[in-house]
Design a protein around this motif. Structure first.
Motif, mmCIF file in Angstrom:
data_model
loop_
_atom_site.group_PDB
_atom_site.id
_atom_site.type_symbol
_atom_site.label_atom_id
_atom_site.label_comp_id
_atom_site.label_asym_id
_atom_site.label_seq_id
_atom_site.Cartn_x
_atom_site.Cartn_y
_atom_site.Cartn_z
ATOM 1 N N THR A 1 -20.018 -37.272 -57.107
ATOM 2 C CA THR A 1 -18.619 -37.119 -57.505
ATOM 3 C C THR A 1 -18.357 -37.814 -58.838
ATOM 4 O OG1 THR A 1 -18.023 -37.103 -55.163
ATOM 5 C CG2 THR A 1 -16.237 -37.408 -56.725
ATOM 6 N N GLY B 1 -26.652 -41.089 -47.930
ATOM 7 C CA GLY B 1 -25.747 -39.953 -48.107
ATOM 8 C C GLY B 1 -24.408 -40.364 -48.678
ATOM 9 N N SER B 2 -23.897 -41.507 -48.238
ATOM 10 C CA SER B 2 -22.629 -42.003 -48.784
ATOM 11 C C SER B 2 -22.765 -42.339 -50.265
ATOM 12 C CB SER B 2 -22.173 -43.247 -48.019
ATOM 13 O OG SER B 2 -21.928 -42.927 -46.668
ATOM 14 N N PHE B 3 -23.870 -42.970 -50.619
ATOM 15 C CA PHE B 3 -24.118 -43.271 -52.029
ATOM 16 C C PHE B 3 -24.240 -41.982 -52.841
ATOM 17 C CE2 PHE B 3 -24.499 -47.568 -50.986
ATOM 18 C CZ PHE B 3 -24.797 -48.329 -52.094
ATOM 19 N N LEU C 1 -12.292 -39.779 -53.145
ATOM 20 C CA LEU C 1 -13.018 -40.078 -51.912
ATOM 21 C C LEU C 1 -12.145 -40.749 -50.864
ATOM 22 C CD1 LEU C 1 -16.510 -41.151 -53.264
ATOM 23 C CD2 LEU C 1 -15.792 -38.940 -52.356
ATOM 24 N N ARG D 1 -30.048 -45.741 -39.655
ATOM 25 C CA ARG D 1 -28.844 -45.934 -40.468
ATOM 26 C C ARG D 1 -29.037 -45.778 -41.972
ATOM 27 N NH1 ARG D 1 -24.403 -45.146 -38.189
ATOM 28 N NH2 ARG D 1 -23.423 -46.345 -39.839
ATOM 29 N N VAL E 1 -22.877 -39.057 -52.252
ATOM 30 C CA VAL E 1 -21.552 -38.452 -52.425
ATOM 31 C C VAL E 1 -20.804 -39.165 -53.548
ATOM 32 C CG1 VAL E 1 -19.286 -38.159 -51.333
ATOM 33 C CG2 VAL E 1 -21.345 -37.550 -50.086
ATOM 34 N N TRP E 2 -20.842 -40.492 -53.546
ATOM 35 C CA TRP E 2 -20.153 -41.239 -54.589
ATOM 36 C C TRP E 2 -20.780 -40.946 -55.950
ATOM 37 C CZ3 TRP E 2 -19.579 -44.425 -58.616
ATOM 38 C CH2 TRP E 2 -18.353 -45.063 -58.770
ATOM 39 N N GLY F 1 -29.294 -45.772 -52.178
ATOM 40 C CA GLY F 1 -28.627 -46.008 -50.907
ATOM 41 C C GLY F 1 -29.600 -46.096 -49.749
ATOM 42 N N ASN G 1 -7.696 -47.252 -53.864
ATOM 43 C CA ASN G 1 -9.128 -47.105 -54.140
ATOM 44 C C ASN G 1 -9.388 -46.578 -55.550
ATOM 45 O OD1 ASN G 1 -10.014 -48.146 -51.741
ATOM 46 N ND2 ASN G 1 -10.160 -46.170 -50.723
ATOM 47 N N ILE H 1 -27.868 -42.475 -43.631
ATOM 48 C CA ILE H 1 -26.411 -42.333 -43.635
ATOM 49 C C ILE H 1 -25.819 -43.050 -44.849
ATOM 50 C CG2 ILE H 1 -24.293 -42.922 -42.368
ATOM 51 C CD1 ILE H 1 -26.023 -42.605 -39.790
ATOM 52 N N LEU H 2 -26.306 -44.259 -45.100
ATOM 53 C CA LEU H 2 -25.832 -44.996 -46.275
ATOM 54 C C LEU H 2 -26.280 -44.293 -47.555
ATOM 55 C CD1 LEU H 2 -24.213 -47.477 -47.035
ATOM 56 C CD2 LEU H 2 -26.351 -48.742 -47.153
#
Length: 190
Positions: free
Chosen positions: A72, A64-66, A103, A58, A68-69, A26, A115, A61-62
């Motif tokens: 999980t 971190g989103s990756f 999510l 930025r 989390v996905w 990410g 989703n 931040i991306l």
């Protein structure tokens, strides 16, 4: 368990590995994406500094989103592997379904169900394509048997040649024979 992928960590450690790998992907992908986006949105004289600023601001931040996905997904994958006592494609598909749903749960049941379906379908496509690639790349049992028979014939020919020369076919060659031996790709004179 089914066919275990030995190139991956065992399950509790896999969660941390997948989380870190997803964060790295990410960040790198986010850096490239936001670098280009920052360069396009900056004034003519400030393109490089604007691109670097946008990318540095930025991309974590991306990442971190990756992460989390990926984390999980890996938790669900390990959970299904433990519950089913199998490691197969269905674990990944179900993990994608539940990851997409969990999510998006903050947006309500409708968004979570939509989703979840998207996550399950995407993982089914990914797993299906990977299974097709593996199936096409792997040799068929007939080809494997033919290759094994050819190797056995070659070995028998070499043993017969060595016996004809008065050499022991089971002896390992000495260092001098190894140095003076012509490579197999060089055509021998007849």
């Amino acid at each position: 368990m089914g066919e275990r992928d030995i190139s991956r960590e065992p399950c509790p450690d896999r969660i941390v590995e997948d989380l870190g790998g997803a964060f790295g992907m990410g960040c790198v992908g986010g850096f490239l994406w936001h670098f280009v986006k920052g360069a396009r949105n900056s004034p003519a004289g400030e393109r490089m500094s604007g691109a670097m600023f946008a990318a540095k601001a930025r991309s974590p931040i991306l990442g971190g989103s990756f992460a989390v996905w990926g984390g999980t997904f890996s938790v669900f994958d390990c959970s299904f592997q433990y519950l089913r006592q199998k490691e197969d494609h269905w674990n990944a598909i179900a993990s994608g379904f539940f990851t997409g749903g969990v999510l998006a749960l903050r947006g309500g049941w409708r968004a979570a169900s939509r989703n979840a379906a998207i996550g399950g379908v995407l993982l089914a496509i990914i797993e299906g394509v990977s299974a097709l690639i593996i199936r096409k790349a792997a040799a068929s049992p007939r080809d494997q048997m033919l290759m094994q028979m050819k190797m056995e014939d070659d070995m028998k020919k070499r043993e017969a040649e060595m016996k004809a020369k008065g050499l022991d076919p089971n002896a390992k060659p000495g260092w001098m024979e190894w140095l003076t031996k012509k490579p197999d790709f060089v055509q021998r004179e007849k």
